[in-house]
Write a protein that holds these residues in place. Structure first.
Motif, PDB file in Angstrom:
ATOM      1  N   SER A  74     -11.138  12.227  10.029  1.00 60.90           N
ATOM      2  CA  SER A  74     -10.220  11.990  11.137  1.00 60.90           C
ATOM      3  C   SER A  74      -9.174  10.946  10.744  1.00 60.90           C
ATOM      4  CB  SER A  74     -11.005  11.525  12.367  1.00 60.90           C
ATOM      5  OG  SER A  74     -11.766  10.374  12.058  1.00 60.90           O
ATOM      6  N   TYR A  75      -8.273  10.643  11.673  1.00 56.94           N
ATOM      7  CA  TYR A  75      -7.211   9.675  11.420  1.00 56.94           C
ATOM      8  C   TYR A  75      -7.748   8.244  11.481  1.00 56.94           C
ATOM      9  CZ  TYR A  75      -3.578  13.254  11.860  1.00 56.94           C
ATOM     10  OH  TYR A  75      -2.776  14.351  11.670  1.00 56.94           O
ATOM     11  N   LEU A  76      -7.128   7.353  10.710  1.00 56.12           N
ATOM     12  CA  LEU A  76      -7.391   5.920  10.785  1.00 56.12           C
ATOM     13  C   LEU A  76      -6.066   5.213  11.022  1.00 56.12           C
ATOM     14  CD1 LEU A  76      -9.927   5.333   7.859  1.00 56.12           C
ATOM     15  CD2 LEU A  76     -10.414   5.254  10.297  1.00 56.12           C
ATOM     16  N   THR A  77      -6.060   4.248  11.926  1.00 53.97           N
ATOM     17  CA  THR A  77      -4.823   3.540  12.231  1.00 53.97           C
ATOM     18  C   THR A  77      -4.511   2.511  11.153  1.00 53.97           C
ATOM     19  OG1 THR A  77      -5.933   1.792  13.478  1.00 53.97           O
ATOM     20  CG2 THR A  77      -5.321   3.793  14.692  1.00 53.97           C
ATOM     21  N   ALA A  78      -3.263   2.050  11.147  1.00 61.77           N
ATOM     22  CA  ALA A  78      -2.861   1.012  10.195  1.00 61.77           C
ATOM     23  C   ALA A  78      -3.675  -0.257  10.423  1.00 61.77           C
ATOM     24  CB  ALA A  78      -1.369   0.732  10.329  1.00 61.77           C
ATOM     25  N   SER A 125      -5.979  -1.937   7.661  1.00 60.42           N
ATOM     26  CA  SER A 125      -5.657  -3.305   7.234  1.00 60.42           C
ATOM     27  C   SER A 125      -6.881  -4.206   7.321  1.00 60.42           C
ATOM     28  CB  SER A 125      -4.515  -3.871   8.087  1.00 60.42           C
ATOM     29  OG  SER A 125      -4.920  -4.032   9.440  1.00 60.42           O
ATOM     30  N   GLU A 126      -7.708  -4.003   8.358  1.00 63.47           N
ATOM     31  CA  GLU A 126      -8.930  -4.804   8.495  1.00 63.47           C
ATOM     32  C   GLU A 126      -9.937  -4.467   7.400  1.00 63.47           C
ATOM     33  OE1 GLU A 126     -10.161  -3.920  12.449  1.00 63.47           O
ATOM     34  OE2 GLU A 126      -8.830  -5.410  13.377  1.00 63.47           O
ATOM     35  N   MET A 127     -10.024  -3.196   7.040  1.00 66.02           N
ATOM     36  CA  MET A 127     -10.963  -2.784   5.989  1.00 66.02           C
ATOM     37  C   MET A 127     -10.560  -3.325   4.624  1.00 66.02           C
ATOM     38  SD  MET A 127     -11.561   1.207   7.040  1.00 66.02           S
ATOM     39  CE  MET A 127     -11.949   1.658   8.725  1.00 66.02           C
ATOM     40  N   LEU A 128      -9.245  -3.385   4.375  1.00 61.69           N
ATOM     41  CA  LEU A 128      -8.754  -3.816   3.064  1.00 61.69           C
ATOM     42  C   LEU A 128      -8.409  -5.301   3.014  1.00 61.69           C
ATOM     43  CD1 LEU A 128      -6.420  -0.808   2.134  1.00 61.69           C
ATOM     44  CD2 LEU A 128      -8.700  -1.285   1.278  1.00 61.69           C
ATOM     45  N   GLY A 129      -8.363  -5.938   4.182  1.00 65.22           N
ATOM     46  CA  GLY A 129      -8.023  -7.355   4.210  1.00 65.22           C
ATOM     47  C   GLY A 129      -6.562  -7.625   3.905  1.00 65.22           C
ATOM     48  N   VAL A 130      -5.674  -6.734   4.379  1.00 64.12           N
ATOM     49  CA  VAL A 130      -4.233  -6.902   4.166  1.00 64.12           C
ATOM     50  C   VAL A 130      -3.525  -6.711   5.502  1.00 64.12           C
ATOM     51  CG1 VAL A 130      -4.359  -6.095   1.774  1.00 64.12           C
ATOM     52  CG2 VAL A 130      -3.923  -4.446   3.605  1.00 64.12           C
ATOM     53  N   THR A 131      -2.210  -6.846   5.504  1.00 68.18           N
ATOM     54  CA  THR A 131      -1.447  -6.662   6.732  1.00 68.18           C
ATOM     55  C   THR A 131      -1.162  -5.179   6.971  1.00 68.18           C
ATOM     56  OG1 THR A 131       0.692  -6.822   5.609  1.00 68.18           O
ATOM     57  CG2 THR A 131      -0.327  -8.889   6.369  1.00 68.18           C
ATOM     58  N   GLU A 132      -0.804  -4.849   8.208  1.00 67.61           N
ATOM     59  CA  GLU A 132      -0.429  -3.469   8.529  1.00 67.61           C
ATOM     60  C   GLU A 132       0.822  -3.057   7.752  1.00 67.61           C
ATOM     61  OE1 GLU A 132      -0.643  -2.229  12.722  1.00 67.61           O
ATOM     62  OE2 GLU A 132      -1.479  -4.219  13.137  1.00 67.61           O
ATOM     63  N   ARG A 133       1.709  -4.009   7.528  1.00 64.25           N
ATOM     64  CA  ARG A 133       2.915  -3.704   6.753  1.00 64.25           C
ATOM     65  C   ARG A 133       2.552  -3.287   5.327  1.00 64.25           C
ATOM     66  NH1 ARG A 133       8.091  -7.799   5.802  1.00 64.25           N
ATOM     67  NH2 ARG A 133       9.337  -6.342   4.560  1.00 64.25           N
ATOM     68  N   ARG A 149       1.453   0.308   5.302  1.00 68.26           N
ATOM     69  CA  ARG A 149       2.592   1.238   5.347  1.00 68.26           C
ATOM     70  C   ARG A 149       3.270   1.331   3.981  1.00 68.26           C
ATOM     71  NH1 ARG A 149       2.853  -0.930  10.694  1.00 68.26           N
ATOM     72  NH2 ARG A 149       4.128  -2.687  10.026  1.00 68.26           N
ATOM     73  N   ASN A 150       3.348   0.207   3.272  1.00 65.35           N
ATOM     74  CA  ASN A 150       3.939   0.220   1.927  1.00 65.35           C
ATOM     75  C   ASN A 150       3.081   1.020   0.952  1.00 65.35           C
ATOM     76  OD1 ASN A 150       6.187  -1.310   2.598  1.00 65.35           O
ATOM     77  ND2 ASN A 150       5.198  -3.263   2.114  1.00 65.35           N
ATOM     78  N   TYR A 151       1.754   0.859   1.057  1.00 63.47           N
ATOM     79  CA  TYR A 151       0.856   1.602   0.173  1.00 63.47           C
ATOM     80  C   TYR A 151       1.005   3.105   0.393  1.00 63.47           C
ATOM     81  CZ  TYR A 151      -1.561  -2.918  -0.408  1.00 63.47           C
ATOM     82  OH  TYR A 151      -1.863  -4.227  -0.675  1.00 63.47           O
ATOM     83  N   VAL A 152       1.095   3.502   1.665  1.00 66.11           N
ATOM     84  CA  VAL A 152       1.252   4.924   1.989  1.00 66.11           C
ATOM     85  C   VAL A 152       2.561   5.451   1.414  1.00 66.11           C
ATOM     86  CG1 VAL A 152       1.601   6.571   3.876  1.00 66.11           C
ATOM     87  CG2 VAL A 152      -0.206   4.843   4.043  1.00 66.11           C
ATOM     88  N   ARG A 153       3.614   4.651   1.527  1.00 59.80           N
ATOM     89  CA  ARG A 153       4.911   5.070   0.979  1.00 59.80           C
ATOM     90  C   ARG A 153       4.823   5.261  -0.531  1.00 59.80           C
ATOM     91  NH1 ARG A 153       8.378   2.147  -1.453  1.00 59.80           N
ATOM     92  NH2 ARG A 153       7.456   0.194  -0.685  1.00 59.80           N
ATOM     93  N   ILE A 154       4.135   4.350  -1.216  1.00 61.16           N
ATOM     94  CA  ILE A 154       3.995   4.452  -2.676  1.00 61.16           C
ATOM     95  C   ILE A 154       3.206   5.703  -3.054  1.00 61.16           C
ATOM     96  CG2 ILE A 154       2.920   3.383  -4.702  1.00 61.16           C
ATOM     97  CD1 ILE A 154       3.559   0.647  -3.388  1.00 61.16           C
ATOM     98  N   LEU A 155       2.104   5.954  -2.349  1.00 64.23           N
ATOM     99  CA  LEU A 155       1.294   7.139  -2.644  1.00 64.23           C
ATOM    100  C   LEU A 155       2.087   8.422  -2.417  1.00 64.23           C
ATOM    101  CD1 LEU A 155      -2.156   6.106  -1.125  1.00 64.23           C
ATOM    102  CD2 LEU A 155      -1.687   6.578  -3.525  1.00 64.23           C
ATOM    103  N   TYR A 214      -3.307   7.548  10.044  1.00 61.70           N
ATOM    104  CA  TYR A 214      -3.079   8.168   8.737  1.00 61.70           C
ATOM    105  C   TYR A 214      -4.260   9.051   8.350  1.00 61.70           C
ATOM    106  CZ  TYR A 214       0.575   4.630   8.250  1.00 61.70           C
ATOM    107  OH  TYR A 214       1.682   3.848   8.439  1.00 61.70           O
ATOM    108  N   ARG A 215      -3.941  10.130   7.616  1.00 66.08           N
ATOM    109  CA  ARG A 215      -4.974  11.042   7.126  1.00 66.08           C
ATOM    110  C   ARG A 215      -4.495  11.664   5.824  1.00 66.08           C
ATOM    111  NH1 ARG A 215      -5.607  16.404   7.574  1.00 66.08           N
ATOM    112  NH2 ARG A 215      -3.902  16.557   9.072  1.00 66.08           N
ATOM    113  N   ILE A 216      -5.420  11.850   4.872  1.00 64.56           N
ATOM    114  CA  ILE A 216      -5.050  12.432   3.587  1.00 64.56           C
ATOM    115  C   ILE A 216      -5.082  13.956   3.676  1.00 64.56           C
ATOM    116  CG2 ILE A 216      -7.391  12.525   2.604  1.00 64.56           C
ATOM    117  CD1 ILE A 216      -6.104  11.537  -0.051  1.00 64.56           C
ATOM    118  N   GLN A 217      -4.164  14.619   2.992  1.00 63.36           N
ATOM    119  CA  GLN A 217      -4.156  16.081   2.919  1.00 63.36           C
ATOM    120  C   GLN A 217      -5.057  16.499   1.758  1.00 63.36           C
ATOM    121  OE1 GLN A 217      -0.763  18.437   4.303  1.00 63.36           O
ATOM    122  NE2 GLN A 217       0.507  16.807   3.462  1.00 63.36           N
TER     123      GLN A 217
END
Length: 621
Positions: free
Chosen positions: A17-21, A25-33, A36-42, A59-62
């Motif tokens: 299912s989908y996971l919110t920013a 961010s809480e899982m990775l210990g980073v900001t929501e911004r 969004r940058n990581y998703v853009r890079i991927l 967000y969800r992976i195809q």
């Protein structure tokens, strides 16, 4: 790319299912911004549709765009290309070549070449191929091994996922332009298409791309005088349909090849791939092989309670699958299965049975079984399990009222819950019913009977609460008592070995440690989403089945995953394994939000409450 992006990719791969920013961010210990940058890079790393899709849900992976080797493209593209070039140069050398000469040919520093050769050595070791790198001081390095194994090495180093449907010839040429011209590649692809069409053979695109690469490598090597010898390959598979397919592929190649050893090598290679071919083929087996396979299936049936041997059709299906792959395994041909991780996670119980069977057979057939093949066998076993579960939950309806009314109620329940099979409708129940039936539904009674996990009390009105009671039983059939009686521990261990040892000691099952170690040596029991489900090999508790929960303070390396939630399952003394519990664990750990809610619990009671909760886990406690 940095480690956080890799972690993000891993999290999204394990979530349907989908996971919110915010959640990410809480899982990775980073900001929501940052998310969004990581998703853009991927997404910028892809040439087709975006790998990560976003909506107001998150967000969800195809998954259809993702393959297990995508990290070659996202994180180590340059390294993969350089390792391929090094291997190709070494394969074309009959003598030693110095690191200095390699550095000059590839336009890299000597230090870089040395480190990449070391990386190549590690990859060869991990691939389990019969190829070695020989290094001599002041002399250089060379590659040793049979031609068939060298070709497989080259193929394993190719990031095949870079081959795209929309630009097939160009993307293949980009990878293999050192071996063939663009025109020759285009001709080879056309020939392959013709052969597959004539033989009515289909496959996934990634398998198709793999065959294209294999054929281009084979033709190039054969053209340069590097042919496979008969001593390298078995010649027992001429009756297989893959033999006819291999003969046609070589005959219609851009460089037609009429060579028995080349044909047999390609036959065994094709057998190791998931191809869809018409007709049912039954491989030959001698009496000794048949006896060993049947003995293993008997033991598996006794242990797991699944008719793998007594059902003739199931027995033939599994034995045929194993026999088909004996020659490829003996020749160390990698079994290609792009869905290994997914199978291990989603078919957890079937995967455990496959591990059991192959452990039983490894010594008999003197083979080392890769995880990709364990996963393939698990798929066949899962088909058996799926068919077996078509037999519904054996149920008795105890109905207070008219017989005709009871029959209508039977129809209503079975319509609502297709898994429930009501065998009889009576006004009374007896003690023996608790042994005979999996579920007893009592309807319309004012006074309930003594509490029992098999009995569900409902009203004639069949209200929402009644439906929820039955649904909860259906979803946890055979597992509710295990959860209620689980042991629960918090801990701070640093390895999978110490975590298992700690939990077994705390719960008084330390005598089973060798059997857990045996199971882990067959294939690590990580199942993704920070969860592992260790269980003993061929050993149960001295009494009833037991579940032990461990929540570790930090993530532990476990197989190919990181783990914090450990769900230990110990079967009962009769070794009858509760397949429903394996399914239950998968259902509860498929939702990463639920896993995190379970990890946040402080007591056994809180854990059970979250486990039994349905729906939103954002505020489970």
């Amino acid at each position: 790319m940095n480690e956080k992006i890799k972690q993000l990719l891993d999290i999204l791969l394990q979530q349907k299912s989908y996971l919110t920013a915010l959640q990410l961010s809480e899982m990775l210990g980073v900001t929501e911004r940052s998310i969004r940058n990581y998703v853009r890079i991927l997404n910028s790393s892809e040439t087709q549709d975006p790998l990560i899709v976003s909506s107001n849900k998150g967000y969800r992976i195809q998954r259809d765009l993702y393959t297990e080797s995508i990290e070659n493209r996202l994180f180590a593209k340059d390294d993969a290309d350089l390792l391929f070039k090094i291997a190709l140069i070494l394969m074309n050398q009959s003598t030693f070549i110095t690191f200095d000469d390699l550095a000059v040919q590839l336009n890299y520093s000597v230090e870089s070449i040395r480190s990449k050769v070391q990386a190549l050595f590690s990859k060869i070791h991990d691939m389990n191929l019969h190829v070695t790198l020989e290094s001599r001081i002041f002399t250089g390095i060379r590659i040793l091994g049979e031609e068939n194994q060298k070709r497989l090495l080259l193929e394993q180093l190719i990031p095949i996922e870079e081959i795209v449907k929309g630009n097939l010839t160009e993307s293949t040429f980009k990878l293999l332009g050192k071996l063939s011209s663009k025109e020759a590649i285009n001709t080879e692809i056309s020939s392959i298409d013709t052969v597959f069409s004539r033989h009515h053979t289909t496959m996934d695109f990634i398998v198709y791309a793999k065959i294209i690469c294999h054929m281009i490598i084979a033709v190039s090597r054969y053209k340069d005088g590097h042919s496979i010898s008969l001593s390298e390959v078995g010649s027992n598979n001429k009756s297989h349909p893959e033999f006819q397919l291999a003969s046609s592929l070589l005959a219609m190649s851009v460089l037609p090849i009429n060579n028995e050893a080349e044909t047999m090598a390609l036959t065994n290679y094709l057998i190791a791939l998931p191809l869809n071919m018409p007709g049912a083929f039954v491989p030959e087996m001698n009496q000794l092989q048949r006896n060993r396979l049947e003995a293993s299936l008997k033991r598996a049936e006794e242990y797991y309670g699944i008719p793998l041997y007594s059902n003739e059709r199931y027995r033939a299906q599994i034995m045929n699958h194993i026999m088909r792959l004996l020659d490829p395994l003996e020749e160390s041909i990698p079994i290609f299965n792009p869905y290994s991780k997914q199978t291990k996670r989603e078919c957890l119980f079937a995967y455990s049975i496959a591990c059991f069977l192959y452990d039983d057979l490894e010594s008999d057939f003197r083979l080392q079984i890769p995880e990709s093949e364990i996963a393939y066998l698990a798929i066949h076993i899962q088909l058996v399990l799926t068919e077996e579960t078509k037999n519904g939950i054996q149920t008795k309806l105890v109905f207070q009222g008219k017989k005709a009314e009871g029959e209508l109620f039977r129809y209503k329940i079975q319509t609502y819950f297709p898994r429930i099979d009501i065998k009889t409708v009576t006004p009374t129940m007896i003690q023996a019913d608790l042994q005979k039936y999996q579920l007893i539904i009592r309807c319309g009674f004012q006074e309930p009977v003594a509490a029992n996990s098999k009995i569900v009390e409902i009203s004639k009105g069949m209200n929402t609460r009644d439906i929820a009671k039955i649904q909860n039983f259906v979803e946890t059939v055979g597992t509710a008592s295990l959860i209620q009686q689980l042991d629960y521990h918090h801990m701070n261990e640093s390895s999978s070995e110490s975590a298992i040892e700690y939990l077994l000691k705390k719960s008084g099952y330390f005598n089973l440690l060798p059997y857990f170690q045996k199971r882990e040596s067959m294939s690590p029991t990580d199942i993704g989403h920070l969860v592992a489900m260790p269980h003993p090999f061929l050993k149960g508790s001295e009494t009833t089945a037991k579940v032990i929960i461990g929540i570790n303070r930090t993530e532990i390396p476990w197989g190919h995953q990181k783990v914090r939630l450990i769900v230990i399952y110990i079967p009962a003394s009769d070794l009858k394994t509760n397949k429903n519990f394996f399914n239950d664990v998968y259902e509860h750990t498929s939702n990463l939000a639920e896993v995190h809610a379970l990890l946040e619990t402080k007591t056994k009671e809180e854990f059970i409450k979250v486990w039994n909760r349905k729906g939103d886990y954002s505020n489970a406690l």
